[in-house]
Design an enzyme around this catalytic site. Structure first.
Site, mmCIF file in Angstrom:
data_model
loop_
_atom_site.group_PDB
_atom_site.id
_atom_site.type_symbol
_atom_site.label_atom_id
_atom_site.label_comp_id
_atom_site.label_asym_id
_atom_site.label_seq_id
_atom_site.Cartn_x
_atom_site.Cartn_y
_atom_site.Cartn_z
ATOM 1 N N LYS A 194 0.826 -1.213 0.000
ATOM 2 C CA LYS A 194 0.000 0.000 0.000
ATOM 3 C C LYS A 194 0.865 1.271 0.000
ATOM 4 C CE LYS A 194 -4.063 -1.990 -0.046
ATOM 5 N NZ LYS A 194 -3.816 -3.357 -0.507
HETATM 6 C C1 LIG Z 1 -9.958 -2.813 -1.680
HETATM 7 C C2 LIG Z 1 -9.364 -3.500 -0.495
HETATM 8 N N1 LIG Z 1 -10.083 -3.627 0.621
HETATM 9 C C3 LIG Z 1 -9.582 -4.224 1.716
HETATM 10 C C4 LIG Z 1 -8.305 -4.742 1.728
HETATM 11 C C5 LIG Z 1 -7.808 -5.421 2.959
HETATM 12 O O1 LIG Z 1 -6.697 -4.782 3.481
HETATM 13 P P1 LIG Z 1 -5.766 -5.505 4.555
HETATM 14 O O2 LIG Z 1 -4.838 -6.411 3.805
HETATM 15 O O3 LIG Z 1 -5.040 -4.371 5.230
HETATM 16 O O4 LIG Z 1 -6.645 -6.245 5.468
HETATM 17 C C6 LIG Z 1 -7.509 -4.638 0.592
HETATM 18 C C7 LIG Z 1 -6.147 -5.180 0.598
HETATM 19 O O5 LIG Z 1 -5.503 -5.398 -0.362
HETATM 20 C C8 LIG Z 1 -8.043 -3.993 -0.557
HETATM 21 O O6 LIG Z 1 -7.324 -3.865 -1.668
#
Ligand SMILES: Cc1ncc(COP(=O)(O)O)c(C=O)c1O
Length: 393
Positions: A194
């Site tokens: 990210k």
């Molecule tokens: C659109 C979206 N929502 C939620 C997430 C979940 O994030 P995390 O990996 O921090 O739980 C991601 C992760 O890639 C994502 O791209």
């Protein structure tokens, strides 16, 4: 067929890892400081990271957690969403968005996307609103803001909670306002690929102080306020379990990585914008669909640079393109195959990919190219060359 004779654009040992983050000396110093302090768990660095993130997004309250998935799950619970409720989200997202709704006990309902912006289409949302609908979870795809005027309007009109999935959208703004501050909760990700990374990590921004307190409690087993202080120098503190919560708290060692990352968020954004602009220039003559220009009065976070490979136009399939790029030692991604193609959702919700035609078509054609601020100009040239070579017949 592609010729085997020309050597790959990059050597194998120089494989360009997709989404590899830029990590600097400040991060190392801050992590060392954390290790030497003897306090690795949730503590002062998490509090500082929350405060700096809140300031950056102009939010009222910020609560750090250990992933955006946790942020989404807790936000849904804090909005009192559960069994019997429906939550509308996009058919083109990472599975975490949908899974969080399922974990909250609610029924996810999908809406198709706009084929140009790849964002949830408010008209499709409106068509899916029922008496059971309690919330909308839009995703600012790739960092491009959703049509927030329309979504906020729908939420107000139908008395729905708006929970923004800002996993791609740390720097995103819409009419001067930061993504994540339009509704009751904005959920951010600091996963390794990210725009700000903490390894794993997430943040919830909310205008509601009571909700922020409840989120903090839910993120640490439902234990009473400030339970994390129980081993501090103010003397042992008893805690009381007020709710059956989760183990979703962020640690100081994660915040130690996040604090300097957040301080560099704007310079990294500038670098990604440069790379993005260069890709737009370099690829304009190629048989690819490129991202549309950024909409007026908005700011794109430039989290993902995605192109569409239509086999009829490009002469090769998307999957063949992925293989060729990998053969050239360039890491690529797919964001995403549409949610209804996955067997679990088909079995449990009866979703069919063809019922969400825009998301389905994009899921079959999309490719994400490297866009990290870590890329050198030479790396970007290698990506450009590899794309051209992969498309050459
Ligand atoms: C659109 C979206 N929502 C939620 C997430 C979940 O994030 P995390 O990996 O921090 O739980 C991601 C992760 O890639 C994502 O791209």
């Amino acid at each position: 067929m592609k010729s085997d004779r020309t050597p790959p654009v990059r050597r194998r040992e120089n494989f360009l890892v997709f989404g590899s983050p830029l990590v600097g000396e400040e991060e190392k110093k801050e992590i060392l400081d954390c290790l030497e302090s003897g306090w690795l768990g949730t503590g002062p660095k998490v509090a500082r990271f929350e405060e700096e993130f809140r300031t950056y997004t102009h939010g009222d309250f910020a609560v750090a957690v250990n992933s955006c998935t946790a942020a989404l799950h807790l936000s849904l619970l804090a909005a009192d969403i559960g069994p019997g409720d429906e939550v509308i989200t996009t058919a083109l997202t990472f599975c975490a968005t949908v899974n969080a709704i399922i974990h909250a006990g609610a029924q996810p309902v999908l809406a198709d996307v706009d084929p140009a912006t790849l964002n949830i289409d408010p008209r499709q949302v409106e068509a899916k609103i029922s008496k059971k609908t309690k919330a909308i979870v839009p995703v600012h795809f790739a960092g491009r803001p959703c049509d927030m005027d329309a979504l906020v309007g729908l939420a107000k009109q139908h008395n729905l909670t708006l929970i923004e999935d800002c996993a791609h959208a740390i720097e995103t703004t819409y009419r001067g306002r930061h993504a994540g501050t339009f509704g009751k909760f904005g959920c951010f990700s600091f996963y390794v690929t990210k725009n700000v990374v903490t390894g794993e990590g997430g943040m919830i921004v909310t205008p509601d102080e009571n909700a922020a307190n409840r989120l903090k409690m839910l993120a640490l087993h439902g234990m009473s306020k400030d339970a994390w202080k129980r081993f501090g120098d103010e003397g042992y503190k008893h805690y009381y379990v007020a709710e059956c919560g989760f183990k979703y708290n962020m640690m100081d060692i994660q915040a130690a990585l996040g604090i300097p990352q957040l301080r560099r968020v704007e310079t990294n954004w500038e670098r990604r914008r440069e790379i993005w602009d260069r890709y737009q220039r370099e690829f304009q003559d190629l048989p690819l669909t490129l991202p549309p220009p950024v909409e007026k009065e908005t700011r794109h976070a430039y989290h993902l640079y995605t192109v569409l490979v239509d086999s009829k136009r490009a002469g090769i399939s998307r999957d063949e393109f992925l293989t060729r790029m990998t053969d050239e030692n360039i890491g690529v991604g797919v964001h995403y195959q549409s949610i209804p193609v996955h067997p679990y959702y088909q079995e449990h919700f009866g979703w069919r990919p063809e019922d969400y035609p825009n998301s389905f078509a994009i899921g079959q054609q999309t490719v994400s190219l490297p866009l990290s601020a870590k890329l050198s100009d030479g790396d970007v040239s290698d990506v450009v060359q590899a794309v051209r070579k992969s498309l050459a017949q």
